[in-house]
Design a protein around this motif. Sequence first.
Motif, PDB file in Angstrom:
ATOM      1  N   SER A  10      31.570  11.615  21.424  1.00  0.00           N
ATOM      2  CA  SER A  10      31.799  13.019  21.059  1.00  0.00           C
ATOM      3  C   SER A  10      30.478  13.766  20.934  1.00  0.00           C
ATOM      4  O   SER A  10      29.525  13.265  20.324  1.00  0.00           O
ATOM      5  CB  SER A  10      32.572  13.119  19.746  1.00  0.00           C
ATOM      6  OG  SER A  10      33.888  12.667  19.937  1.00  0.00           O
ATOM      7  N   LYS A  11      30.420  14.953  21.498  1.00  0.00           N
ATOM      8  CA  LYS A  11      29.184  15.743  21.520  1.00  0.00           C
ATOM      9  C   LYS A  11      28.666  16.068  20.128  1.00  0.00           C
ATOM     10  O   LYS A  11      27.473  16.253  19.941  1.00  0.00           O
ATOM     11  CB  LYS A  11      29.406  17.025  22.316  1.00  0.00           C
ATOM     12  CG  LYS A  11      29.623  16.776  23.790  1.00  0.00           C
ATOM     13  CD  LYS A  11      29.921  18.079  24.506  1.00  0.00           C
ATOM     14  CE  LYS A  11      30.232  17.857  25.959  1.00  0.00           C
ATOM     15  NZ  LYS A  11      31.592  17.394  26.221  1.00  0.00           N
ATOM     16  N   THR A  12      29.553  16.163  19.156  1.00  0.00           N
ATOM     17  CA  THR A  12      29.135  16.457  17.784  1.00  0.00           C
ATOM     18  C   THR A  12      29.057  15.203  16.929  1.00  0.00           C
ATOM     19  O   THR A  12      28.908  15.291  15.710  1.00  0.00           O
ATOM     20  CB  THR A  12      30.093  17.461  17.115  1.00  0.00           C
ATOM     21  OG1 THR A  12      31.404  16.888  17.073  1.00  0.00           O
ATOM     22  CG2 THR A  12      30.107  18.781  17.831  1.00  0.00           C
ATOM     23  N   ARG A  17      36.175  17.637  13.425  1.00  0.00           N
ATOM     24  CA  ARG A  17      37.389  17.235  14.147  1.00  0.00           C
ATOM     25  C   ARG A  17      37.352  15.776  14.620  1.00  0.00           C
ATOM     26  O   ARG A  17      38.293  15.027  14.374  1.00  0.00           O
ATOM     27  CB  ARG A  17      37.638  18.175  15.317  1.00  0.00           C
ATOM     28  CG  ARG A  17      38.921  17.852  16.070  1.00  0.00           C
ATOM     29  CD  ARG A  17      39.205  18.909  17.148  1.00  0.00           C
ATOM     30  NE  ARG A  17      40.459  18.641  17.800  1.00  0.00           N
ATOM     31  CZ  ARG A  17      40.595  17.851  18.868  1.00  0.00           C
ATOM     32  NH1 ARG A  17      39.547  17.250  19.377  1.00  0.00           N
ATOM     33  NH2 ARG A  17      41.784  17.650  19.394  1.00  0.00           N
ATOM     34  N   PRO A  18      36.285  15.317  15.300  1.00  0.00           N
ATOM     35  CA  PRO A  18      36.274  13.917  15.741  1.00  0.00           C
ATOM     36  C   PRO A  18      36.383  12.937  14.571  1.00  0.00           C
ATOM     37  O   PRO A  18      37.079  11.929  14.665  1.00  0.00           O
ATOM     38  CB  PRO A  18      34.940  13.763  16.475  1.00  0.00           C
ATOM     39  CG  PRO A  18      34.602  15.141  16.930  1.00  0.00           C
ATOM     40  CD  PRO A  18      35.121  16.039  15.844  1.00  0.00           C
ATOM     41  N   HIS A  58      26.059  11.996  18.424  1.00  0.00           N
ATOM     42  CA  HIS A  58      26.393  11.632  19.806  1.00  0.00           C
ATOM     43  C   HIS A  58      25.412  10.563  20.298  1.00  0.00           C
ATOM     44  O   HIS A  58      24.207  10.684  20.118  1.00  0.00           O
ATOM     45  CB  HIS A  58      26.301  12.869  20.703  1.00  0.00           C
ATOM     46  CG  HIS A  58      26.398  12.567  22.161  1.00  0.00           C
ATOM     47  ND1 HIS A  58      27.608  12.318  22.781  1.00  0.00           N
ATOM     48  CD2 HIS A  58      25.454  12.445  23.109  1.00  0.00           C
ATOM     49  CE1 HIS A  58      27.388  12.080  24.053  1.00  0.00           C
ATOM     50  NE2 HIS A  58      26.085  12.155  24.282  1.00  0.00           N
ATOM     51  N   ASP A  84      35.261  11.393  24.408  1.00  0.00           N
ATOM     52  CA  ASP A  84      34.788  12.647  23.825  1.00  0.00           C
ATOM     53  C   ASP A  84      35.961  13.336  23.127  1.00  0.00           C
ATOM     54  O   ASP A  84      36.808  13.947  23.764  1.00  0.00           O
ATOM     55  CB  ASP A  84      34.208  13.544  24.909  1.00  0.00           C
ATOM     56  CG  ASP A  84      33.605  14.815  24.337  1.00  0.00           C
ATOM     57  OD1 ASP A  84      33.651  15.008  23.108  1.00  0.00           O
ATOM     58  OD2 ASP A  84      33.073  15.603  25.133  1.00  0.00           O
ATOM     59  N   ASP A  86      35.887  15.853  21.327  1.00  0.00           N
ATOM     60  CA  ASP A  86      35.689  17.309  21.275  1.00  0.00           C
ATOM     61  C   ASP A  86      36.349  17.995  22.464  1.00  0.00           C
ATOM     62  O   ASP A  86      36.520  19.207  22.458  1.00  0.00           O
ATOM     63  CB  ASP A  86      34.210  17.658  21.289  1.00  0.00           C
ATOM     64  CG  ASP A  86      33.498  17.153  20.042  1.00  0.00           C
ATOM     65  OD1 ASP A  86      34.016  17.394  18.934  1.00  0.00           O
ATOM     66  OD2 ASP A  86      32.449  16.521  20.177  1.00  0.00           O
TER      67      ASP A  86
END
Length: 87
Positions: A10-12, A17-18, A58, A84, A86
């Motif tokens: 996940s980018k964050t 959320r993730p 990430h 991912d 996101d």
Amino acid sequence: MITRTAVVASKTGLHARPAALFARAAGDAGVPVQISVEGKDPVAANSLLQVMTLGVEHGDTVTLHAEDGADAALDRLVTMLETDLDA
């Protein structure tokens, strides 16, 4: 005790959320699961707040821990972390 490692896609990282999606899935796993990142003690994977305190970004590698016999549950969680969340 069995372990699995995963690289967080996940980018964050495991924020907002993730982390919420992961914690919910860990709670639904049917077995107690812990998650750790190098340099920090393992925390309950089903606790959103505890997961977020790890500060996983990430590309970080995390380790999941559970009792013997939880192979399928850990495999599902690893797949989730390596997706991912996101997107």
